[in-house]
Design a protein around this motif. Structure first.
Motif, PDB file in Angstrom:
ATOM      1  N   GLU A 243      65.147  -7.102  -3.791  1.00 46.54           N
ATOM      2  CA  GLU A 243      64.394  -8.103  -4.929  1.00 46.54           C
ATOM      3  C   GLU A 243      63.776  -9.147  -4.070  1.00 46.54           C
ATOM      4  O   GLU A 243      63.093  -9.933  -4.610  1.00 46.54           O
ATOM      5  N   TYR A 244      64.313  -9.443  -2.948  1.00 50.92           N
ATOM      6  CA  TYR A 244      63.510 -10.515  -2.143  1.00 50.92           C
ATOM      7  C   TYR A 244      62.499 -10.114  -1.224  1.00 50.92           C
ATOM      8  O   TYR A 244      62.093 -10.852  -0.142  1.00 50.92           O
ATOM      9  N   GLU A 245      61.800  -8.995  -1.523  1.00 48.63           N
ATOM     10  CA  GLU A 245      60.282  -8.933  -1.103  1.00 48.63           C
ATOM     11  C   GLU A 245      59.487  -9.676  -1.944  1.00 48.63           C
ATOM     12  O   GLU A 245      58.126  -9.963  -1.775  1.00 48.63           O
ATOM     13  N   ASP A 246      60.080 -10.249  -3.137  1.00 47.14           N
ATOM     14  CA  ASP A 246      59.298 -10.976  -4.207  1.00 47.14           C
ATOM     15  C   ASP A 246      59.319 -12.506  -3.790  1.00 47.14           C
ATOM     16  O   ASP A 246      60.404 -12.938  -3.973  1.00 47.14           O
ATOM     17  N   ILE A 247      58.280 -12.991  -3.459  1.00 47.13           N
ATOM     18  CA  ILE A 247      58.167 -14.563  -2.883  1.00 47.13           C
ATOM     19  C   ILE A 247      58.784 -15.395  -3.907  1.00 47.13           C
ATOM     20  O   ILE A 247      59.608 -16.140  -3.759  1.00 47.13           O
ATOM     21  N   ASP A 248      58.566 -14.954  -5.375  1.00 44.66           N
ATOM     22  CA  ASP A 248      58.977 -15.907  -6.111  1.00 44.66           C
ATOM     23  C   ASP A 248      60.707 -16.106  -6.371  1.00 44.66           C
ATOM     24  O   ASP A 248      61.286 -17.158  -6.338  1.00 44.66           O
ATOM     25  N   ASN A 249      61.198 -14.879  -5.950  1.00 52.93           N
ATOM     26  CA  ASN A 249      62.647 -14.792  -6.073  1.00 52.93           C
ATOM     27  C   ASN A 249      63.318 -15.568  -4.870  1.00 52.93           C
ATOM     28  O   ASN A 249      64.333 -16.174  -4.910  1.00 52.93           O
ATOM     29  N   VAL A 250      62.810 -15.525  -3.615  1.00 51.39           N
ATOM     30  CA  VAL A 250      63.027 -16.191  -2.476  1.00 51.39           C
ATOM     31  C   VAL A 250      62.899 -17.654  -2.612  1.00 51.39           C
ATOM     32  O   VAL A 250      63.862 -18.579  -2.339  1.00 51.39           O
ATOM     33  N   LYS A 251      61.718 -18.204  -3.308  1.00 54.02           N
ATOM     34  CA  LYS A 251      61.718 -19.610  -3.663  1.00 54.02           C
ATOM     35  C   LYS A 251      62.938 -19.988  -4.485  1.00 54.02           C
ATOM     36  O   LYS A 251      63.378 -21.159  -4.050  1.00 54.02           O
ATOM     37  N   ASN A 252      63.139 -19.297  -5.584  1.00 50.32           N
ATOM     38  CA  ASN A 252      64.114 -19.811  -6.450  1.00 50.32           C
ATOM     39  C   ASN A 252      65.495 -19.732  -5.560  1.00 50.32           C
ATOM     40  O   ASN A 252      66.221 -20.929  -5.699  1.00 50.32           O
ATOM     41  N   PHE A 253      65.716 -18.836  -4.732  1.00 51.13           N
ATOM     42  CA  PHE A 253      66.974 -18.716  -3.992  1.00 51.13           C
ATOM     43  C   PHE A 253      66.968 -19.924  -3.078  1.00 51.13           C
ATOM     44  O   PHE A 253      68.042 -20.686  -3.096  1.00 51.13           O
TER      45      PHE A 253
END
Lengths: 351, 351
Positions: A243-253
Motif C-alpha cells: 500500500e505504500y507504493e502509493d505516494i499519498d499513503n506515504v505522505k499521510n503516514f
DNA sequence: TGTTAGCACTCTCTATGTTCAAGTGCTAAC
DNA sequence: GTTAGCACTTGAACATAGAGAGTGCTAACA
C-alpha cells in the motif's frame, strides 16, 4: 439479514486471503481453493450479500472483493484464529530480553525494536503514565545563573528532569539543604499526590518557599508525556507493504509519525483495562488516519504499568501476527520484570 | 577549456532557474528571459560546452538542461548571490528566541524548528560535543535495587544521566557522601579530562573505589551523542518539493532519517572550523545519499560550541535561502547566548 | 572567429483504439 | 438453495499517431 455460518466462513477466507496477498479476492479462487463443495456462482451470491451488509467493497465491477474496515473489526472479534510464533521468533524475543535491561528508557526502546522487527511494521511505544509513580528520590543541582536542575527518580526508574529558577542569592549549601528537605518531604509520594500539597506545607517550609513552589509546579507538569517518551522504531518498514507504493499513503503516514504529539494521542488515550486495543481506520473518536490501523497493548507486571506498545500500519495488517507478537512480548516482559521484583523481595528478606 | 564570464552567467541562470522551477532549462528560455542580446543558438553552443565541462546534464535530447552536482558546488562557491530574509522571517526568528530559553535541549529543538519552518526543508540538529564541557555538578541518587542514577550538569547546561551499579550494602547516607566527594573531585573538570584520572586517585578514595570507577566509566561514554541528542524536525516538509513525488526518493529519504545514528554521522563529522558546510550528493567521503544535499552550520558563542544545525533535502535545494536562514539564526543565537553570558558577568560584578 | 537562422532529428507526452483476461450479475434450469 | 451459462463491465497492456519541445548541425553572415 443474518450472518450464516457459511457467510462467516467466506468472510474469513476473504480477509485471510487479502491480508496475505494484497490482491482483491474473487469468487472463483474461493470456490476453487477453499470451498470446493460449492460453485463459484454460489460464492458469488454470498459475496454480493456480504457486500450489502457492509463487509466487503470492490474497487470496480471486475475487480474481486476487498474487506471493509467493518470486516476487519468483525474478523478480529470473531473470526481470527490465534497464531503461534515460530521458534525463531521466540528465540529472538528471549535473546532480546536476556541482557541486563538497564533503565526503563532502554527497555522501552528495546521492546519497540523487537516488536518492529518481528512484525515488520512501524512500532510506536510510550512509557508508563507517571501519575501513579511513587517518587523515590529527588535532587536539586545548582547550575549557576539562578537556575537549578530538578531530577526525580520514581519507582520504576522513570527519570524526569527540568530546570527551575532559584533565588540568585541562594548558596550551594542552602540549595543542598533545600534539596534534602524537599526530597524527604516528597519521598514515597505519588506524583498525583503532589497536586494536593497545600499552602500550609509551603508555610511550614517558609524558608524554601519559592524553591518549593517551583518544584511543585515542575512536578505537576510531569503527568503528560514528553516528546522523548514517545519512541518510534522502524519507520522505513512501511515500504515492505505494497500500500505504500502509493505516494499519498506515504505522505499521510509520514505526516502522522513526524509529530510525536499526534503519536502520543493515537496510542496513548486508551483505557488501561484493555489489554489489546485495535483501531482500524477512522473510527470517529480516534485520530488514526483513514487508511491506517493501530494495534496497541498496555503492559503491566506486578501491578505496575510498563507502558503502551504497538504498531501502526496499513488497514490490511496481519492482525494475527501482530497480536501474537504483542502477547508474547508482553509475557516475556512480565517475566523479566516479575523476576526482578522477586529478586528484590528476596533481597529484602535477606536483610 | 576556460570558463568565460558568459559561461558563468549562463550557468548561474540555469541553476537559479532550475532551483526555482524544478523544470529543465532550455536555451530558448534563457535567451528570451535573461540574455536578450544573444540568440538561443548561441546559448545552445554555450550549453553544449558547459555540458562537456561536466556542469550540465540532460535527461533526454529534447529535455533542456539540468545542473550537475558539480554545478551546484561551483554555484555555491562562486556564483551565488547573498540573499536577505524578509521582514516576516526576521520577525519570526526574533519572536522564536525571545522567550525564556530554558535548557539547551529546548533550545536545540527550538532552533531546529525555526530552521525547518523558514526553509521548508527537514531540519536536523545535534547538540554540542560534550567533550570539552566542564562538569558543573554531579550527583548520585539512590534508586534501590543496587542501582543509582548518575546525573551530570555541565557548563552549557547539558544534562546527561545514566544508571550505575552500586554495592547493595551501601546505605543512602554513604551514597550521599560518595556523591559529594566525587562531585567535588570532578567539579570544573572537562569530560575529556576524566579519561586521565589515574589509579592513584582511585586509591586515594579507596572507600568509594567501586562507585568511582563506575562513575568514570559512565563519564567516558558521554562523549558520543545519544539518540536523544539528534533532533529531527519537519520530516513531512519534503513533500513540498516535487522530487519527492517519486516514491523511490521518499524511500531513500525515510530510510536515512529513520536512523539517528546515520543522521548523526551525516551532520556530525565536520571540522569545527568551518562555519557553513554543504554536502551535495555522494561526495565519496560522506554518507549523504546520492540524491540528497545536506547544509549545516556549527554555531558557537563566547567560545562555546552550541551544536550543529542544518537541513537535509533534495540536491535541487534553495541554497541561498537555506544559507541565509542559517546565518541569521546563528546571529540571533549568538546574541541570545551572548547576552546571557554578559548578564552573568554583570551578576558576578555585583556580588 | 563568433553569431545566427533554419531545419532535421530525437524524445516525451497525450490521446486513441484494440485486444485480452478477470470477475461479476443475472437468468433459467435443476 | 444451487448451479451452469452467458452477457456485460472494467482495467491492464500494447500499438499507433500526432503534437510539442528542445537540441545539434550546417551554412551563411558580420
Amino acid at each position: 439479514m443474518k450472518m450464516s455460518d457459511r457467510k462467516k466462513k467466506i468472510l474469513q477466507i476473504v480477509v485471510d486471503e487479502y491480508i496475505n496477498t494484497a490482491v482483491p479476492v474473487s469468487s472463483k479462487s474461493i470456490a476453487e481453493k477453499h470451498l470446493t463443495d460449492v460453485s463459484s456462482a454460489t460464492v458469488r451470491n454470498e459475496l454480493a450479500s456480504l457486500e450489502e451488509l457492509g463487509y466487503l467493497t470492490q474497487f470496480h465491477t471486475s475487480g474481486g472483493r476487498v474487506p471493509s474496515p467493518q470486516a476487519y473489526r468483525f474478523y478480529i472479534e470473531e473470526l481470527m484464529e490465534k497464531g503461534n510464533l515460530s521458534d525463531n521468533d521466540l528465540d529472538y524475543i528471549e535473546r532480546a530480553f536476556s541482557e541486563k535491561s538497564g533503565d526503563v528508557e532502554h527497555l522501552i526502546k528495546n521492546v519497540s525494536r523487537v516488536i518492529s522487527e518481528l512484525t515488520d511494521y512501524t512500532s510506536v511505544a510510550i512509557g508508563p503514565h507517571t501519575d501513579e509513580e511513587k517518587i523515590r528520590n529527588l535532587a536539586l543541582l545548582a547550575c549557576g545563573d539562578g537556575k537549578a536542575l530538578l531530577v526525580i527518580v520514581t519507582g520504576s526508574r522513570i527519570l524526569r528532569d527540568s530546570f527551575i529558577d532559584i533565588p540568585e542569592s541562594m548558596s550551594d549549601e542552602e540549595l543542598s539543604n533545600a534539596s534534602h528537605v524537599i526530597s524527604k518531604l516528597f519521598e514515597g509520594k505519588a506524583l498525583s499526590e503532589v497536586k494536593e500539597v497545600g499552602a500550609e506545607v509551603l508555610d511550614e517550609f517558609s524558608q524554601y518557599r519559592q524553591v518549593m513552589s517551583e518544584v511543585i509546579d515542575a512536578l505537576k507538569s510531569y503527568t503528560r508525556p514528553r516528546d522523548e517518551d514517545v519512541v518510534l522504531t522502524g519507520a522505513d518498514k512501511i515500504f515492505k507493504h505494497p500500500e505504500y507504493e502509493d505516494i499519498d499513503n506515504v505522505k499521510n503516514f509520514l505526516t502522522v509519525i513526524s509529530s510525536k504529539d499526534r503519536l502520543a494521542e493515537i496510542i496513548g488515550d486508551e483505557d488501561d483495562e484493555i489489554q489489546i486495543n485495535v483501531k482500524i481506520g477512522s473510527t470517529g473518536d480516534a485520530e488514526v488516519p483513514d487508511d491506517c490501523s493501530v494495534v496497541t497493548a498496555t503492559y503491566s507486571a506486578g501491578g505496575k504499568n510498563l507502558g503502551t506498545y504497538g504498531v501502526i500500519g496499513p488497514i490490511r495488517m496481519d492482525y494475527t501476527k501482530v497480536i501474537t507478537v504483542l502477547e508474547n512480548v508482553g509475557k516475556a516482559l512480565e517475566e523479566l520484570v516479575g523476576n526482578k521484583l522477586k529478586d528484590k523481595k528476596d533481597d529484602t528478606k535477606h536483610e
